[in-house]
Design an enzyme around this catalytic site. Structure first.
Site, PDB file in Angstrom:
ATOM      1  N   ASP A 134       0.868  -1.169   0.000  1.00  0.00           N
ATOM      2  CA  ASP A 134       0.000   0.000   0.000  1.00  0.00           C
ATOM      3  C   ASP A 134       0.908   1.224   0.000  1.00  0.00           C
ATOM      4  O   ASP A 134       1.774   1.362   0.869  1.00  0.00           O
ATOM      5  CB  ASP A 134      -0.830  -0.025   1.297  1.00  0.00           C
ATOM      6  CG  ASP A 134      -2.250   0.409   1.092  1.00  0.00           C
ATOM      7  OD1 ASP A 134      -2.453   1.443   0.444  1.00  0.00           O
ATOM      8  OD2 ASP A 134      -3.158  -0.289   1.588  1.00  0.00           O
ATOM      9  N   ASP A 239      -3.077   4.687  -2.272  1.00  0.00           N
ATOM     10  CA  ASP A 239      -4.144   5.101  -1.359  1.00  0.00           C
ATOM     11  C   ASP A 239      -4.613   6.534  -1.623  1.00  0.00           C
ATOM     12  O   ASP A 239      -3.795   7.431  -1.857  1.00  0.00           O
ATOM     13  CB  ASP A 239      -3.580   5.014   0.073  1.00  0.00           C
ATOM     14  CG  ASP A 239      -4.572   5.378   1.136  1.00  0.00           C
ATOM     15  OD1 ASP A 239      -5.452   4.548   1.417  1.00  0.00           O
ATOM     16  OD2 ASP A 239      -4.474   6.489   1.695  1.00  0.00           O
ATOM     17  N   HIS A 371     -11.275  -3.122   3.799  1.00  0.00           N
ATOM     18  CA  HIS A 371     -11.146  -2.753   5.215  1.00  0.00           C
ATOM     19  C   HIS A 371     -11.907  -1.469   5.555  1.00  0.00           C
ATOM     20  O   HIS A 371     -11.880  -1.028   6.701  1.00  0.00           O
ATOM     21  CB  HIS A 371      -9.659  -2.589   5.544  1.00  0.00           C
ATOM     22  CG  HIS A 371      -9.042  -1.467   4.753  1.00  0.00           C
ATOM     23  ND1 HIS A 371      -8.919  -1.505   3.384  1.00  0.00           N
ATOM     24  CD2 HIS A 371      -8.544  -0.270   5.134  1.00  0.00           C
ATOM     25  CE1 HIS A 371      -8.363  -0.382   2.961  1.00  0.00           C
ATOM     26  NE2 HIS A 371      -8.124   0.385   4.009  1.00  0.00           N
ATOM     27  N   ASP A 372     -12.549  -0.867   4.567  1.00  0.00           N
ATOM     28  CA  ASP A 372     -13.298   0.367   4.809  1.00  0.00           C
ATOM     29  C   ASP A 372     -14.808   0.162   4.743  1.00  0.00           C
ATOM     30  O   ASP A 372     -15.566   1.120   4.897  1.00  0.00           O
ATOM     31  CB  ASP A 372     -12.915   1.435   3.765  1.00  0.00           C
ATOM     32  CG  ASP A 372     -11.472   1.901   3.914  1.00  0.00           C
ATOM     33  OD1 ASP A 372     -10.953   1.874   5.050  1.00  0.00           O
ATOM     34  OD2 ASP A 372     -10.864   2.287   2.895  1.00  0.00           O
TER      35      ASP A 372
HETATM   36  C1  GLC Z   1      -7.906   5.070   2.360  1.00  0.00           C
HETATM   37  C2  GLC Z   1      -7.828   3.827   3.217  1.00  0.00           C
HETATM   38  C3  GLC Z   1      -8.481   4.095   4.536  1.00  0.00           C
HETATM   39  C4  GLC Z   1      -7.741   5.213   5.223  1.00  0.00           C
HETATM   40  C5  GLC Z   1      -7.688   6.438   4.318  1.00  0.00           C
HETATM   41  C6  GLC Z   1      -6.695   7.434   4.831  1.00  0.00           C
HETATM   42  O1  GLC Z   1      -9.196   5.383   2.013  1.00  0.00           O
HETATM   43  O2  GLC Z   1      -8.429   2.768   2.533  1.00  0.00           O
HETATM   44  O3  GLC Z   1      -8.479   2.973   5.367  1.00  0.00           O
HETATM   45  O4  GLC Z   1      -8.369   5.551   6.416  1.00  0.00           O
HETATM   46  O5  GLC Z   1      -7.257   6.114   3.014  1.00  0.00           O
HETATM   47  O6  GLC Z   1      -5.413   7.001   4.582  1.00  0.00           O
END
Ligand code: GLC
Length: 604
Positions: A134, A239, A371-372
Site C-alpha cells: 500500500d 491510497d 477494510h473500509d
Molecule cells: C484510504 C484507506 C483508509 C484510510 C484512508 C486514509 O481510504 O483505505 O483505510 O483511512 O485512506 O489514509
C-alpha cells in the site's frame, strides 16, 4: 452508508432469504482454440487483501504480523489466489492503523522487522505468488520527521505540507482559510501554534496532507517507490489518490452539495469537492510514477479513487499517457450495501456501469469488500456469499477478495468502549456504528480453538467474532460443502481461458434474475444465472433469452445450501425449466449452481 439500517434489514431478511445462482457451460461448436497470449499477472490472478493486524499473529501479542502472514502461505496458495496486497505495515503511530505513516521505508515493530518483510517477499515469490504494498502518498503522520521539520520551517521541509495563514473572521479573530471538510468529519484545517499557520488534512489532524507542489517532496516520494521496487515488490495500491492535490488558491470555499442528504456542515458529504478532488496535477504526478514503475518489469499500479465513474476512468490514462493499470472498481461494492436494493436488474446495471465506461483496451476489475466497508455477508446477507464470490470471480477482469470473504466472515459487533477506528470514534457513541470500520477488521477465523486460532496471546486487538466456533477455516475444510470449497472451485474455474479472456453477454435479466455468459471461440462457454429473490424461482432461459442458448447444461458447482437432487454437480439440467431452489429450513445460505454442459451433452 448507514450501518444501523443495514443491520436491521439483515435481521429481517436472514431467516427468509433465498438466493439462487446458476452458471451453465458449453463448448463452442467448430471453434478454433485461440492462441494463448501471455497476459500480465494482474490480469490473470485474484488479488487477496490482507489486513496485517488481523490475518495471523505469528509473534503472539494479539495483533497480526508479517511472520504470521509468512506462515500462511500454504493456505493462500491452496485458496487459488495469485496476488497478496498488504495494507500498510510501515512505521506508524497507528492513529489510522497504519494509514498514518511516520517512516515510509521502515516496518512498524508491531508487524516485525525489515527482515520479516524481506522474508515474506521471498516466501510469496517462492510460492509463485505476487505481493503488492500500500503506497500512501496523500498524507503522512504528524510524527513523520518531515512534518516535525516543516512545523519548524526547516529547509527543504518548509513546504512539504499544505500551509496557510488562514483568514480574518468577522469577529476579528483568525480562522481556517476556507470551508473544506475532512473525510473524517469537521474542518480539514488545524492550527499549529508552533508554526503560526494552519495545515490541511483530508483525514485526521494527525494525517497532514503532503504538498506535491514541492519538488523536493515529489522526489522523496519517488525515492520511496524506488526503494520498494528494488526490494522486489510487484506493485502498489495507491491510497486516496483522488485527494493528492487541492487548488492552489486556498481562499476558495467549496460549494454546498444540493443532493447530499445532510445538513451537517461537518459531514464531508455536505460539500461538492470541486477544489480538493481529481485536480489536473494529480494525473501528472501519476504519469510520473507510472514512468518510474515501468522501469521495472512486470509491475502493477492500482489506484484507490472513490469518485464518479467518468472521473475514475480518467485514472487509466490512454496509450500516449498510460496511468494506472486500473482503479479499484467500488461500484459493485457500493451497490451491495443493502439487500433490499439488490435485484437482477441492479446487478446488471452495476456490471454495465463499469464495462460501458471502460476506455478502449483497458482491463476491468471487481471489488466486493475491503477494510473500509462492512462484510458482504452482513451487508447483503449470508445467503449471498457464494453468489457474490461467483460474480466477483467469474466476471471479465481482475477480482479482489478481502481476507475472510472466502469464508463468509461477518461483521463483528464492537461496543463503543472497544471501538478503535478513528472514523467511528469521531462520530461519537450515538453514531459510531454507522461509521466505524472495526466490524470488518476483526481477526481471521482459523479454527474453533480459543481466539479462533488467530493468536496464542490472551487477547486480540479487536474482539474475535463469537461465531468463530462454527465459522472458521478448519470447519469449512472439514465440511463436505462450504463457502471455502466453493471459493476454491471458482478460483480454479476462473483460471480457464474462457474466464480470463472470454466475452461477456447478458441473455436474461429481470427483477429476480441476473445472468451472463462467458464465451471464447474454441473453449468451454459458460452461463451464470443468479436468482436474487427470496424464494424459489423457476426460469425458462430458453424462451426468454436474448440469444440462443443450449437446451441443457451440466452443473459444475453449486452453492452450499442447494441440496436439491436436480442441481447436483454433474447433473444435466434443462435450461427451459431451471429450478433455482430455495435454501435450507433456516434459509440463511445462498444457492450457487454452476452448470457445465459437455460437448456430448449439447453440442451435437
Ligand atoms: C484510504 C484507506 C483508509 C484510510 C484512508 C486514509 O481510504 O483505505 O483505510 O483511512 O485512506 O489514509
Amino acid at each position: 452508508m448507514n450501518r444501523r439500517i443495514i443491520f436491521t434489514t439483515l435481521f429481517t431478511l436472514l431467516f427468509v432469504g433465498v438466493i439462487v445462482v446458476i452458471v451453465v457451460c458449453f463448448i463452442a461448436k467448430n471453434g478454433k482454440r485461440v492462441e494463448e497470449e501471455v497476459l500480465p499477472f494482474w490480469k490473470t490472478e485474484i488479488i487477496y487483501q490482507v489486513y496485517p493486524r488481523s490475518f495471523f499473529d505469528g509473534v503472539p501479542d494479539g495483533t497480526g504480523d508479517l511472520a504470521g502472514i509468512s506462515s500462511r502461505m500454504e493456505y493462500l496458495t491452496h485458496l487459488g489466489i495469485g496476488v497478496v496486497w498488504l495494507s500498510p505495515v510501515f512505521q506508524s503511530p497507528m492513529k489510522d492503523f497504519g494509514y498514518d505513516i511516520s517512516n515510509y521505508i521502515d516496518i512498524d515493530p508491531i508487524f516485525g522487522t525489515m527482515d520479516d518483510l524481506d522474508h515474506l517477499i521471498a516466501e510469496v515469490h517462492r510460492h509463485g505468488l505476487k505481493i503488492l504494498l500500500d503506497f500512501v502518498p496523500n498524507h503522512s503522520s504528524d510524527q513523520h520527521e518531515w512534518f516535525i521539520k516543516s512545523v519548524n520551517r526547516e529547509y527543504p521541509f518548509t513546504n512539504y505540507y499544505v500551509w496557510s495563514d488562514g483568514k480574518v473572521l468577522a469577529n476579528g479573530t483568525r480562522g481556517p482559510p476556507n470551508n473544506w471538510v475532512s473525510k473524517f468529519r469537521g474542518s480539514a484545517w488545524e492550527y499549529s501554534e508552533k508554526r503560526g499557520q494552519y495545515y490541511y488534512h483530508q483525514y485526521l489532524k494527525e494525517q497532514p496532507d503532503l504538498n506535491y507542489r514541492s519538488p523536493n517532496l515529489k522526489e522523496e516520494m519517488e525515492n520511496v517507490l524506488t526503494f520498494w521496487l528494488k526490494k522486489g515488490v510487484d506493485g502498489f495500491r495507491i491510497d486516496a489518490l483522488v485527494s493528492l492535490f487541492e487548488v492552489e488558491d486556498l481562499t476558495l470555499d467549496e460549494p454546498v452539495a444540493s443532493d447530499s442528504g445532510t445538513d451537517d456542515p461537518d459531514d464531508h458529504a455536505y460539500l461538492n469537492h470541486t477544489y480538493t478532488l481529481n485536480q489536473p496535477e494529480t494525473f501528472e504526478v501519476l504519469a510520473q510514477w507510472r514512468h518510474l514503475v515501468d522501469k521495472y518489469p512486470n509491475k502493477v499500479l492500482i489506484t484507490e479513487v472513490y469518485t464518479a465513474v467518468e472521473d475514475v476512468m480518467r485514472y487509466y490514462g490512454n496509450d500516449t499517457v498510460p496511468l494506472a493499470d486500473f482503479s479499484f472498481n467500488y461500484f459493485l461494492l457500493d451497490s451491495l450495501m443493502n439487500r433490499s436494493e439488490l435485484t437482477g436488474d441492479s446487478l446488471k446495471q452495476t456490471v454495465n456501469l463499469w464495462l460501458d465506461n471502460l476506455p478502449p483496451n483497458k482491463w476491468p476489475n471487481w471489488v466486493l469488500g475491503n477494510h473500509d466497508n462492512g462484510r458482504v455477508a452482513s451487508r447483503v446477507g449470508k445467503d449471498m456469499v457464494d453468489a457474490l464470490n461467483m460474480l466477483n470471480l467469474l466476471l471479465p477482469g481482475t477480482p479482489t477478495t478481502y481476507y475472510g470473504e472466502e469464508l463468509g466472515m461477518e461483521n463483528t459487533f464492537i461496543s463503543w468502549e472497544d471501538t478503535k477506528d478513528p472514523k467511528g470514534c469521531r462520530w461519537g457513541k450515538e453514531h459510531y456504528q454507522e461509521y466505524s470500520r472495526d466490524p470488518e477488521r476483526t481477526p481471521m477465523q482459523w479454527n474453533k480453538t480459543s481466539l479462533a486460532g488467530f493468536t496464542t496471546a490472551s487477547d486480540t486487538w479487536l474482539p474475535v467474532n463469537p461465531n468463530y466456533e462454527y465459522l472458521n477455516v478448519l470447519a469449512q475444510e472439514e465440511a463436505e460443502v462450504s463457502h471455502l470449497k466453493v471459493y476454491r472451485s471458482l478460483a480454479e474455474l476462473r483460471k480457464t481461458q474462457t474466464f480470463i479472456k472470454g466475452e461477456i453477454a447478458f441473455p436474461f435479466t429481470s427483477k429476480d434474475i441476473f445472468s451472463f455468459t462467458r464465451t471464447l471461440e474454441g473453449s468451454e462457454e459458460y452461463l451464470v444465472v443468479i436468482n436474487t429473490a427470496v424464494e424459489e424461482v423457476e426460469v425458462n432461459l430458453h424462451q426468454n433469452s436474448n440469444f440462443e442458448l443450449p437446451e441443457h447444461g451440466t452443473v459444475v458447482l453449486r452453492s452450499i445450501n442447494d441440496t436439491s437432487q436436480h442441481n447436483e454437480i454433474g447433473s444435466v439440467v434443462n435450461l427451459e425449466e431451471l429450478l433455482l431452489v430455495p435454501g435450507e429450513a433456516q434459509g440463511d445460505y445462498q444457492h450457487l449452481v454452476i452448470l457445465a454442459v459437455s460437448e456430448d451433452d449439447i453440442c451435437n
